[in-house]
Design an enzyme around this catalytic site. Structure first.
Site, PDB file in Angstrom:
ATOM      1  N   GLY A 178       0.801  -1.235   0.000  1.00 37.12           N
ATOM      2  CA  GLY A 178       0.000   0.000   0.000  1.00 37.12           C
ATOM      3  C   GLY A 178       0.823   1.270   0.000  1.00 37.12           C
ATOM      4  N   LEU A 212       3.841   2.691  -5.462  1.00 40.00           N
ATOM      5  CA  LEU A 212       3.246   3.500  -6.534  1.00 40.00           C
ATOM      6  C   LEU A 212       1.775   3.147  -6.771  1.00 40.00           C
ATOM      7  CD1 LEU A 212       3.384   5.249  -9.178  1.00 40.00           C
ATOM      8  CD2 LEU A 212       4.349   3.235 -10.307  1.00 40.00           C
ATOM      9  N   GLY A 220      -0.180   1.254  -4.884  1.00 40.27           N
ATOM     10  CA  GLY A 220      -0.934   1.383  -3.631  1.00 40.27           C
ATOM     11  C   GLY A 220      -1.367   2.813  -3.383  1.00 40.27           C
ATOM     12  N   TYR A 280      12.358 -12.949 -11.758  1.00 41.67           N
ATOM     13  CA  TYR A 280      11.146 -12.193 -11.380  1.00 41.67           C
ATOM     14  C   TYR A 280       9.951 -12.728 -12.171  1.00 41.67           C
ATOM     15  CZ  TYR A 280       8.096  -8.012 -11.302  1.00 41.67           C
ATOM     16  OH  TYR A 280       7.042  -7.136 -11.181  1.00 41.67           O
ATOM     17  N   LYS A 322       6.529 -14.505 -10.695  1.00 37.57           N
ATOM     18  CA  LYS A 322       5.200 -13.928 -10.936  1.00 37.57           C
ATOM     19  C   LYS A 322       4.288 -14.922 -11.665  1.00 37.57           C
ATOM     20  CE  LYS A 322       5.094  -9.466  -9.642  1.00 37.57           C
ATOM     21  NZ  LYS A 322       4.045  -8.901  -8.804  1.00 37.57           N
ATOM     22  N   ASN A 338       3.253  -0.749 -18.233  1.00 34.73           N
ATOM     23  CA  ASN A 338       4.040   0.252 -17.518  1.00 34.73           C
ATOM     24  C   ASN A 338       3.139   1.178 -16.710  1.00 34.73           C
ATOM     25  OD1 ASN A 338       6.779  -0.206 -18.126  1.00 34.73           O
ATOM     26  ND2 ASN A 338       6.411   0.501 -20.212  1.00 34.73           N
TER      27      ASN A 338
HETATM   28  N1  LIG Z   1       5.347  -0.099 -11.554  1.00 35.18           N
HETATM   29  C1  LIG Z   1       5.093  -0.738 -12.680  1.00 35.18           C
HETATM   30  O1  LIG Z   1       5.365  -0.242 -13.784  1.00 35.18           O
HETATM   31  C2  LIG Z   1       4.424  -2.098 -12.658  1.00 35.18           C
HETATM   32  C3  LIG Z   1       4.089  -2.678 -13.892  1.00 35.18           C
HETATM   33  C4  LIG Z   1       3.477  -3.927 -13.875  1.00 35.18           C
HETATM   34  C5  LIG Z   1       3.218  -4.576 -12.665  1.00 35.18           C
HETATM   35  N2  LIG Z   1       3.562  -3.997 -11.489  1.00 35.18           N
HETATM   36  C6  LIG Z   1       3.262  -4.729 -10.262  1.00 35.18           C
HETATM   37  O2  LIG Z   1       2.401  -3.939  -9.477  1.00 35.18           O
HETATM   38  C7  LIG Z   1       2.652  -4.160  -8.099  1.00 35.18           C
HETATM   39  C8  LIG Z   1       2.922  -2.832  -7.406  1.00 35.18           C
HETATM   40  O3  LIG Z   1       4.040  -2.214  -8.051  1.00 35.18           O
HETATM   41  P1  LIG Z   1       4.567  -0.790  -7.580  1.00 35.18           P
HETATM   42  O4  LIG Z   1       5.236  -0.176  -8.760  1.00 35.18           O
HETATM   43  O5  LIG Z   1       3.496  -0.056  -6.844  1.00 35.18           O
HETATM   44  O6  LIG Z   1       5.724  -1.239  -6.561  1.00 35.18           O
HETATM   45  P2  LIG Z   1       6.571  -0.303  -5.566  1.00 35.18           P
HETATM   46  O7  LIG Z   1       6.221   1.120  -5.727  1.00 35.18           O
HETATM   47  O8  LIG Z   1       7.996  -0.711  -5.745  1.00 35.18           O
HETATM   48  O9  LIG Z   1       6.064  -0.788  -4.150  1.00 35.18           O
HETATM   49  C9  LIG Z   1       6.378  -2.068  -3.684  1.00 35.18           C
HETATM   50  C10 LIG Z   1       5.566  -2.282  -2.440  1.00 35.18           C
HETATM   51  O10 LIG Z   1       5.839  -3.603  -1.938  1.00 35.18           O
HETATM   52  C11 LIG Z   1       6.193  -3.479  -0.559  1.00 35.18           C
HETATM   53  N3  LIG Z   1       7.102  -4.572  -0.211  1.00 35.18           N
HETATM   54  C12 LIG Z   1       8.219  -4.952  -0.862  1.00 35.18           C
HETATM   55  N4  LIG Z   1       8.805  -5.983  -0.235  1.00 35.18           N
HETATM   56  C13 LIG Z   1       8.019  -6.248   0.844  1.00 35.18           C
HETATM   57  C14 LIG Z   1       8.097  -7.197   1.889  1.00 35.18           C
HETATM   58  N5  LIG Z   1       9.093  -8.104   1.960  1.00 35.18           N
HETATM   59  N6  LIG Z   1       7.132  -7.184   2.838  1.00 35.18           N
HETATM   60  C15 LIG Z   1       6.130  -6.293   2.794  1.00 35.18           C
HETATM   61  N7  LIG Z   1       5.980  -5.379   1.819  1.00 35.18           N
HETATM   62  C16 LIG Z   1       6.933  -5.349   0.852  1.00 35.18           C
HETATM   63  C17 LIG Z   1       6.844  -2.122  -0.432  1.00 35.18           C
HETATM   64  O11 LIG Z   1       6.836  -1.686   0.921  1.00 35.18           O
HETATM   65  P3  LIG Z   1       7.835  -0.476   1.415  1.00 35.18           P
HETATM   66  O12 LIG Z   1       7.283   0.788   0.814  1.00 35.18           O
HETATM   67  O13 LIG Z   1       7.728  -0.504   2.881  1.00 35.18           O
HETATM   68  O14 LIG Z   1       9.209  -0.823   0.899  1.00 35.18           O
HETATM   69  C18 LIG Z   1       5.914  -1.293  -1.322  1.00 35.18           C
HETATM   70  O15 LIG Z   1       4.735  -0.950  -0.634  1.00 35.18           O
HETATM   71  C19 LIG Z   1       3.853  -5.136  -8.024  1.00 35.18           C
HETATM   72  O16 LIG Z   1       3.386  -6.426  -7.779  1.00 35.18           O
HETATM   73  C20 LIG Z   1       4.481  -5.025  -9.397  1.00 35.18           C
HETATM   74  O17 LIG Z   1       5.111  -6.218  -9.767  1.00 35.18           O
HETATM   75  C21 LIG Z   1       4.149  -2.753 -11.455  1.00 35.18           C
END
Ligand SMILES: NC(=O)c1ccc[n+]([C@@H]2O[C@H](COP(=O)([O-])OP(=O)(O)OC[C@H]3O[C@@H](n4cnc5c(N)ncnc54)[C@H](OP(=O)(O)O)[C@@H]3O)[C@@H](O)[C@H]2O)c1
Length: 227
Positions: free
Chosen positions: A32, A35, A37, A160, A164, A189
């Site tokens: 949460g 990004l 979240g 990765y 997934k 993205n």
């Molecule tokens: N960004 C993209 O372009 C994109 C594209 C496709 C899919 N996704 C998927 O969408 C989802 C969210 O992506 P996002 O970009 O929002 O990721 P992000 O901004 O990197 O955030 C990752 C989140 O996971 C938490 N986290 C990581 N390791 C953890 C652990 N061991 N225990 C508990 N919490 C943990 C982090 O907590 P902290 O803040 O405390 O570190 C953070 O809240 C992911 O599953 C990603 O694979 C993202």
């Protein structure tokens, strides 16, 4: 990095949630503080969530989801009826190349704990996040969800990607054996506020935005890699 757990949690009734309240919807959002979240949180706040809904936005400070006991303690505390599972060990190209074992192990552990506990606590619906980069490297377009397992992913992020992909396998397995309503979405993205703009560990778009910003600020040219 995330803020403290208190700031990340919205609990309308305050404190622990009573399991007796059968009408409540408790939506646990892992990741949460990230990004996506933050994006969901902004929508929930803007659209005025329904009175019977309580959203709980978690960060890694609430629990390390790689650890079963810490994750179980969260489920015992909140008794979620729904889970939006965003938490993942993520990163850009450099990080994926440098740490494939971490990418595989951390994500497999996080996902295993969330899926198993969602089953144990009878979560009505679990929605997890996959990613387009898990699709086969050699594929035809347009791609759709039936094509995830049709060949090896790009070698740069194979660990990765396979971790997934296993979420998709787990969703199906828990549905077949237990009838669980577990599913996933596959965003492309994503970028925006609260993104990771680190020059070496970010995804492509925030990395480019940061480089363009620096180039403009310093009046310099910039170089973009191409394959
Ligand atoms: N960004 C993209 O372009 C994109 C594209 C496709 C899919 N996704 C998927 O969408 C989802 C969210 O992506 P996002 O970009 O929002 O990721 P992000 O901004 O990197 O955030 C990752 C989140 O996971 C938490 N986290 C990581 N390791 C953890 C652990 N061991 N225990 C508990 N919490 C943990 C982090 O907590 P902290 O803040 O405390 O570190 C953070 O809240 C992911 O599953 C990603 O694979 C993202």
């Amino acid at each position: 990095m995330s803020s403290s757990s208190t700031e990340n949690i919205e609990v309308s009734s305050g404190g622990n949630i009573s399991v007796e309240d059968s009408k409540r919807k408790v939506i646990l959002v892992t990741g949460g503080s990230g990004l996506v979240g933050h994006g969901i949180r902004a929508v929930v706040e803007r659209e005025n969530k329904l009175d019977d809904e309580t959203y709980i936005f978690l960060s890694s400070q609430d629990a390390d989801l790689r650890d079963y006991q810490q994750t179980r303690a969260l489920f015992e505390k909140y008794h979620p009826t729904h889970v939006i599972h965003l938490a993942a060990y993520v990163g850009g190209l450099y990080k994926n190349l440098a740490e494939p074992a971490n990418f595989y192990n951390y994500n497999i552990s996080i996902n295993q704990n969330i899926v198993q506990l969602s089953h144990e606590f009878k979560v009505q619906k679990l929605v997890s996040c996959l990613s387009t980069c898990i699709f086969p490297d050699k594929t035809s377009y347009p791609i759709d969800e039936t094509m995830i397992h049709n060949g090896p992913p790009h070698p740069s992020n194979f660990a990765y990607a396979y971790a997934k992909r296993m979420l998709d396998v787990q969703n199906k397995a828990y549905n077949v054996q237990y009838g669980c309503k577990f599913t996933s979405i596959i965003p492309t993205n994503v970028y925006g506020p609260h993104d990771n703009f680190h020059l070496e560990e970010s995804h492509v778009i925030p990395g480019l935005i940061h480089r363009f910003f620096l180039a403009k600020q310093n009046g310099q040219d910039m170089t973009i890699w191409s394959v």
